[in-house]
Design an enzyme around this catalytic site. Sequence first.
Site, mmCIF file in Angstrom:
data_model
loop_
_atom_site.group_PDB
_atom_site.id
_atom_site.type_symbol
_atom_site.label_atom_id
_atom_site.label_comp_id
_atom_site.label_asym_id
_atom_site.label_seq_id
_atom_site.Cartn_x
_atom_site.Cartn_y
_atom_site.Cartn_z
ATOM 1 N N ASP A 104 -8.796 -2.494 -14.015
ATOM 2 C CA ASP A 104 -8.807 -2.116 -12.606
ATOM 3 C C ASP A 104 -9.209 -3.251 -11.664
ATOM 4 N N CYS A 150 11.877 9.598 -16.052
ATOM 5 C CA CYS A 150 11.689 10.777 -15.200
ATOM 6 C C CYS A 150 12.960 11.623 -15.094
ATOM 7 N N CYS A 206 6.304 15.355 -8.832
ATOM 8 C CA CYS A 206 5.188 14.660 -8.168
ATOM 9 C C CYS A 206 5.477 14.436 -6.685
ATOM 10 N N CYS A 260 2.973 16.301 -3.606
ATOM 11 C CA CYS A 260 2.023 15.470 -2.835
ATOM 12 C C CYS A 260 1.855 16.049 -1.421
ATOM 13 N N CYS A 315 2.982 16.400 -13.824
ATOM 14 C CA CYS A 315 3.907 15.593 -14.629
ATOM 15 C C CYS A 315 4.118 16.227 -16.009
HETATM 16 C C1 B12 Z 1 -4.840 -0.154 -5.544
HETATM 17 C C2 B12 Z 1 -4.857 0.932 -6.596
HETATM 18 C C3 B12 Z 1 -4.762 2.248 -6.163
HETATM 19 C C4 B12 Z 1 -4.369 2.606 -4.741
HETATM 20 C C5 B12 Z 1 -2.831 2.424 -4.599
HETATM 21 C C6 B12 Z 1 -2.046 3.145 -5.720
HETATM 22 C C7 B12 Z 1 -0.804 2.448 -6.236
HETATM 23 N N1 B12 Z 1 0.057 3.248 -6.836
HETATM 24 O O1 B12 Z 1 -0.650 1.224 -6.151
HETATM 25 C C8 B12 Z 1 -4.889 4.072 -4.637
HETATM 26 C C9 B12 Z 1 -6.323 4.063 -4.114
HETATM 27 C C10 B12 Z 1 -4.055 4.993 -3.763
HETATM 28 C C11 B12 Z 1 -4.908 4.473 -6.105
HETATM 29 C C12 B12 Z 1 -4.847 5.777 -6.545
HETATM 30 C C13 B12 Z 1 -4.837 6.166 -7.867
HETATM 31 N N2 B12 Z 1 -5.050 5.362 -8.937
HETATM 32 CO CO1 B12 Z 1 -5.135 3.413 -8.810
HETATM 33 N N3 B12 Z 1 -5.121 1.515 -8.868
HETATM 34 C C14 B12 Z 1 -4.984 0.613 -7.957
HETATM 35 C C15 B12 Z 1 -5.021 -0.784 -8.587
HETATM 36 C C16 B12 Z 1 -6.421 -1.362 -8.386
HETATM 37 C C17 B12 Z 1 -3.986 -1.769 -8.061
HETATM 38 C C18 B12 Z 1 -2.568 -1.170 -7.933
HETATM 39 C C19 B12 Z 1 -1.650 -2.087 -7.186
HETATM 40 O O2 B12 Z 1 -1.735 -3.291 -7.338
HETATM 41 N N4 B12 Z 1 -0.746 -1.549 -6.372
HETATM 42 C C20 B12 Z 1 0.191 -2.359 -5.669
HETATM 43 C C21 B12 Z 1 1.421 -1.588 -5.286
HETATM 44 C C22 B12 Z 1 2.399 -2.556 -4.666
HETATM 45 O O3 B12 Z 1 1.973 -0.971 -6.431
HETATM 46 P P1 B12 Z 1 3.186 0.073 -6.318
HETATM 47 O O4 B12 Z 1 3.157 0.745 -5.016
HETATM 48 O O5 B12 Z 1 3.204 0.906 -7.531
HETATM 49 O O6 B12 Z 1 4.426 -0.967 -6.243
HETATM 50 C C23 B12 Z 1 4.955 -1.602 -7.391
HETATM 51 C C24 B12 Z 1 6.252 -0.962 -7.726
HETATM 52 O O7 B12 Z 1 7.009 -0.809 -6.551
HETATM 53 C C25 B12 Z 1 6.811 -1.987 -8.605
HETATM 54 N N5 B12 Z 1 8.186 -1.934 -9.070
HETATM 55 C C26 B12 Z 1 8.562 -2.855 -9.914
HETATM 56 N N6 B12 Z 1 9.806 -2.608 -10.340
HETATM 57 C C27 B12 Z 1 10.259 -1.516 -9.749
HETATM 58 C C28 B12 Z 1 11.480 -0.873 -9.865
HETATM 59 C C29 B12 Z 1 11.736 0.218 -9.074
HETATM 60 C C30 B12 Z 1 13.047 0.899 -9.172
HETATM 61 C C31 B12 Z 1 10.778 0.618 -8.148
HETATM 62 C C32 B12 Z 1 11.103 1.690 -7.197
HETATM 63 C C33 B12 Z 1 9.500 0.015 -8.113
HETATM 64 C C34 B12 Z 1 9.249 -1.086 -8.917
HETATM 65 O O8 B12 Z 1 6.529 -3.205 -7.948
HETATM 66 C C35 B12 Z 1 5.410 -3.028 -7.105
HETATM 67 C C36 B12 Z 1 4.437 -4.136 -7.423
HETATM 68 O O9 B12 Z 1 3.852 -3.996 -8.718
HETATM 69 C C37 B12 Z 1 -4.715 -0.437 -10.100
HETATM 70 C C38 B12 Z 1 -5.389 -1.354 -11.110
HETATM 71 C C39 B12 Z 1 -4.700 -2.688 -11.211
HETATM 72 N N7 B12 Z 1 -5.475 -3.748 -11.114
HETATM 73 O O10 B12 Z 1 -3.494 -2.753 -11.378
HETATM 74 C C40 B12 Z 1 -5.231 1.029 -10.226
HETATM 75 C C41 B12 Z 1 -4.433 1.983 -11.106
HETATM 76 C C42 B12 Z 1 -2.974 1.852 -10.773
HETATM 77 N N8 B12 Z 1 -4.897 3.288 -10.648
HETATM 78 C C43 B12 Z 1 -4.995 4.184 -11.575
HETATM 79 C C44 B12 Z 1 -5.312 5.562 -11.364
HETATM 80 C C45 B12 Z 1 -5.713 6.374 -12.584
HETATM 81 C C46 B12 Z 1 -5.236 6.117 -10.073
HETATM 82 C C47 B12 Z 1 -5.323 7.606 -9.687
HETATM 83 C C48 B12 Z 1 -4.657 8.558 -10.671
HETATM 84 C C49 B12 Z 1 -6.825 7.982 -9.493
HETATM 85 C C50 B12 Z 1 -7.072 9.382 -8.964
HETATM 86 N N9 B12 Z 1 -6.970 10.411 -9.781
HETATM 87 O O11 B12 Z 1 -7.409 9.559 -7.816
HETATM 88 C C51 B12 Z 1 -4.599 7.595 -8.313
HETATM 89 C C52 B12 Z 1 -3.088 7.834 -8.460
HETATM 90 C C53 B12 Z 1 -2.299 7.700 -7.183
HETATM 91 C C54 B12 Z 1 -0.887 7.196 -7.443
HETATM 92 N N10 B12 Z 1 0.079 8.088 -7.537
HETATM 93 O O12 B12 Z 1 -0.712 5.966 -7.602
HETATM 94 C C55 B12 Z 1 -4.635 3.605 -12.937
HETATM 95 C C56 B12 Z 1 -3.253 4.083 -13.347
HETATM 96 C C57 B12 Z 1 -3.069 4.260 -14.846
HETATM 97 C C58 B12 Z 1 -1.644 4.606 -15.163
HETATM 98 N N11 B12 Z 1 -1.457 5.506 -16.114
HETATM 99 O O13 B12 Z 1 -0.724 4.080 -14.573
HETATM 100 C C59 B12 Z 1 -4.737 2.035 -12.654
HETATM 101 C C60 B12 Z 1 -3.754 1.172 -13.430
HETATM 102 C C61 B12 Z 1 -6.197 1.637 -12.993
HETATM 103 C C62 B12 Z 1 -6.441 1.513 -14.499
HETATM 104 N N12 B12 Z 1 -7.035 0.420 -14.928
HETATM 105 O O14 B12 Z 1 -6.109 2.370 -15.283
HETATM 106 N N13 B12 Z 1 -4.944 3.374 -6.913
HETATM 107 S S1 SF4 Z 2 6.246 14.452 -12.302
HETATM 108 FE FE1 SF4 Z 2 6.258 12.884 -13.937
HETATM 109 S S2 SF4 Z 2 8.319 13.056 -14.849
HETATM 110 FE FE2 SF4 Z 2 8.389 14.140 -12.888
HETATM 111 S S3 SF4 Z 2 9.142 12.580 -11.453
HETATM 112 FE FE3 SF4 Z 2 6.916 12.538 -11.345
HETATM 113 S S4 SF4 Z 2 6.294 10.946 -12.781
HETATM 114 FE FE4 SF4 Z 2 8.418 11.473 -13.260
HETATM 115 S S1 SF4 Z 3 -2.231 12.220 -2.398
HETATM 116 FE FE1 SF4 Z 3 -2.541 12.971 -4.502
HETATM 117 S S2 SF4 Z 3 -0.504 13.694 -5.076
HETATM 118 FE FE2 SF4 Z 3 -0.207 12.310 -3.326
HETATM 119 S S3 SF4 Z 3 0.141 10.266 -4.214
HETATM 120 FE FE3 SF4 Z 3 -2.047 10.432 -3.782
HETATM 121 S S4 SF4 Z 3 -2.918 11.117 -5.744
HETATM 122 FE FE4 SF4 Z 3 -0.726 11.564 -5.851
#
Ligand code: B12
Ligand code: SF4
Ligand code: SF4
Length: 349
Positions: A132, A197, A203, A207, A257
């Site tokens: 993280d 997916c 999901c 949201c 999911c």
């Molecule tokens: C910042 C952060 C957050 C932020 C932003 C979330 C996010 N999705 O980025 C916030 C605070 C919202 C958050 C929330 C949560 N988080 Co968080 N978070 C992080 C952190 C520290 C960095 C993530 C990051 O860099 N995001 C940057 C953006 C740009 O990422 P992105 O939007 O997904 O964009 C990427 C894609 O677009 C991707 N991409 C690449 N190829 C392709 C192809 C296609 C077609 C597309 C569309 C996209 C795509 O490229 C982009 C750059 O990587 C990581 C830990 C880490 N160091 O990685 C944990 C991490 C992602 N979080 C985690 C968790 C558990 C959560 C929560 C579930 C916690 C909770 N229950 O409240 C929620 C889930 C929300 C969600 N749906 O993401 C876990 C996820 C584990 C897993 N199974 O994936 C991580 C990995 C921490 C860990 N060590 O386990 N988190």
């Molecule tokens: S709920 Fe799970 S399987 Fe369905 S679209 Fe979201 S990430 Fe994919």
């Molecule tokens: S608000 Fe809840 S359901 Fe929506 S992206 Fe964040 S963690 Fe997922």
Amino acid sequence: MEFACPQTKRIAELANEVGLELRAIIPAQKLPADVMTRLDQWLLEGRAAEMDYIGAARSVMGDVRDWKRWTRSIALFALPYHRAGGEFRGGGRVARYALGRDYHNLLGKRLERLGKRLRRENMVQNFRGCTDAAPVLEREWAILGNVGWRGKNTLVLDPAYGPWVLLGELLMDLELPTFTAPPPTDADSKQKRWASCGSCTACLDVCPTGALTSAYEIDARLCISYLTIEHRGSIPVELRAKMGDWVFGCDLCSEVCPFGHHADDHAEDWGTKDAISAFRLEDLLALTADEFATAFAGSPIRRAGLGGLQRNACVALGNLKRGGPELEDAARSHTDPIVREHASWALAE
Ligand code: B12
Ligand code: SF4
Ligand code: SF4
């Protein structure tokens, strides 16, 4: 499990000894250019909200060797944490990862122990455990290593646990061939459980704030997890009613999911923080800094800070239509102006 490389086999054995299952090893390399372009776009659009540390670390995120130049291989881990949902006494939900011990400590310490054992056996000189809080795009490495695949909720979906895994990495100055642990097989069909997916959009549909702006894309400014954990200061008024009773984090896009629906329960691995079931949201409003520090020692909940947790409790109480007298006290005399303002909002609700 079959290992072509004796060093990889030894790493897997030592990982087991410290409570980790080796999922993959990949050579240090540049992340694909399109991933970095997406990250840049995300930052440019302000979707990182106030998480300035992501933009600040951008220059080393494309290649871990720009951060730790000695890195030759990255070992990948995914710790399961699925368990039943939990809440404060009487209501007020807490994300499942935060119901017990803090994974930053638990996973971080195990990675550190593994690194030390590898050094003792002269397999590495330099190592660095990450989970993280490191300038590492963890999901991208997990996807490159085939630990899981990218879900539309942006999380890595594990073949056995769906979204219910926490990611960790060990950077090592040891050159190794690529390794991926075989995915688990379904007991009945013996088919490899690997998927995508497909047409599912559960999901995106669930949201409540529209934070998943499209498949695979999140706007952190709208995400309840961001608002309740990372955001400091006032929560935008237009989002408060949509936050429901989430007090710390949000699991909605994980809960729906289908890939996680058969995950087994790992509550025992993580323990349970008694303070969560002991306190009502109303009780949180009167907590002192010392009481907060004691009650939530070792819990991820401390990340929100006392004021942040109390602010979140006000929003949840407003949405639950509860806590009149306690909210009145807080609106009148709480020392934190943000808590006073959120208590007033909740009373008006
Ligand atoms: C910042 C952060 C957050 C932020 C932003 C979330 C996010 N999705 O980025 C916030 C605070 C919202 C958050 C929330 C949560 N988080 Co968080 N978070 C992080 C952190 C520290 C960095 C993530 C990051 O860099 N995001 C940057 C953006 C740009 O990422 P992105 O939007 O997904 O964009 C990427 C894609 O677009 C991707 N991409 C690449 N190829 C392709 C192809 C296609 C077609 C597309 C569309 C996209 C795509 O490229 C982009 C750059 O990587 C990581 C830990 C880490 N160091 O990685 C944990 C991490 C992602 N979080 C985690 C968790 C558990 C959560 C929560 C579930 C916690 C909770 N229950 O409240 C929620 C889930 C929300 C969600 N749906 O993401 C876990 C996820 C584990 C897993 N199974 O994936 C991580 C990995 C921490 C860990 N060590 O386990 N988190
Ligand atoms: S709920 Fe799970 S399987 Fe369905 S679209 Fe979201 S990430 Fe994919
Ligand atoms: S608000 Fe809840 S359901 Fe929506 S992206 Fe964040 S963690 Fe997922």
